[in-house]
Scaffold this active site. Structure first.
Site, mmCIF file in Angstrom:
data_model
loop_
_atom_site.group_PDB
_atom_site.id
_atom_site.type_symbol
_atom_site.label_atom_id
_atom_site.label_comp_id
_atom_site.label_asym_id
_atom_site.label_seq_id
_atom_site.Cartn_x
_atom_site.Cartn_y
_atom_site.Cartn_z
ATOM 1 N N PHE B 79 13.240 -39.242 -2.223
ATOM 2 C CA PHE B 79 13.627 -38.596 -0.947
ATOM 3 C C PHE B 79 13.459 -37.064 -1.022
ATOM 4 C CE2 PHE B 79 17.657 -36.355 -1.502
ATOM 5 C CZ PHE B 79 18.055 -36.784 -2.756
ATOM 6 N N THR B 80 13.486 -36.494 -2.274
ATOM 7 C CA THR B 80 13.394 -35.028 -2.352
ATOM 8 C C THR B 80 12.049 -34.513 -1.832
ATOM 9 O OG1 THR B 80 12.570 -35.158 -4.630
ATOM 10 C CG2 THR B 80 14.955 -34.933 -4.346
#
Lengths: 146, 146
Positions: B79-80
């Site tokens: 998700f980063t």
């Protein structure tokens, strides 16, 4: 200019079967340089990398920078990051800065990080390398000045 | 949707000290999912990944796809990659799709790759993982549907 950041607990670079540089806890940076890039892009990215809070504090919150945790940085040149894959199946590298010019900005980036007190190791510009790493999280960020 | 492709000669995922999946020659994909993404983004990326010519032929030219070389794919959620680092030093994840919805598209992406005949391994969605890899080249591409 693109800096691909991977948070690592170790990373190393091998050329011709020989390990030529390695780091422990810190950040592996693949650096892609665009034809339009200049020193301004170098300074922006170096400053952002050194201050970005991507390491965990005691409450496991992503709250600390590489300076805070006393980490190391490994910088490896990666022209394919400037590759454009939008048309067809063969990446185009028209946007990539020619290597003779790109090497200067690559070195400026390393120098700028070092001038901010971070220990920096590097790959071998324009060499075929095997880059080994353990991405912890995983935590990966794309910083792009374009 | 962002697929970060790293060409590897091996990659593995460890959770809690135990290796839960590994591949040999192929592509490690970190997948970042944006709030606005849909099946359309999944299909575009899966098709691109399977056909992109990023492996070397006998003349060391980047001319072959993962199908051509009979490689494997490892997909790991990240998700980063949807993180925005433009403002200040703390990444913002406002653009990231909430995990409950993102997991569906993550699985659709894996299924789509498998439906194209590629052997696919995966990480553990929403787990803390150590992802080990050897990036060969290095060769790294960012595919972004936004």
């Amino acid at each position: 200019m693109i800096a691909l950041l991977q948070r690592v607990n170790k990373a190393s670079v091998e050329v011709g079967g020989e390990t030529i540089s390695e780091i422990g806890k810190g950040i592996l940076i693949f650096l892609g340089i665009d034809k339009k890039d200049s020193k301004k892009d170098v300074e922006y990215l170096a400053d952002k990398v050194v201050n970005l809070r991507i390491f965990e504090d005691n409450n496991s919150k992503m709250n600390l920078s590489i300076k805070d945790v006393g980490g190391e940085i490994m910088v490896v040149s990666e022209f394919t990051l400037a590759g454009d894959c939008k048309k067809g199946n063969r990446p185009s590298f028209d946007k990539a800065m020619p290597p003779e010019e790109a090497e200067k900005l690559y070195r400026d980036f390393i120098d700028s990080l070092r001038s901010k007190g971070i220990p920096v190791k590097e790959g071998v510009f324009r060499s075929f390398m095997h880059v080994s790493l353990i991405n912890e999280g995983p935590v990966t960020f794309i910083l792009n000045t374009r």
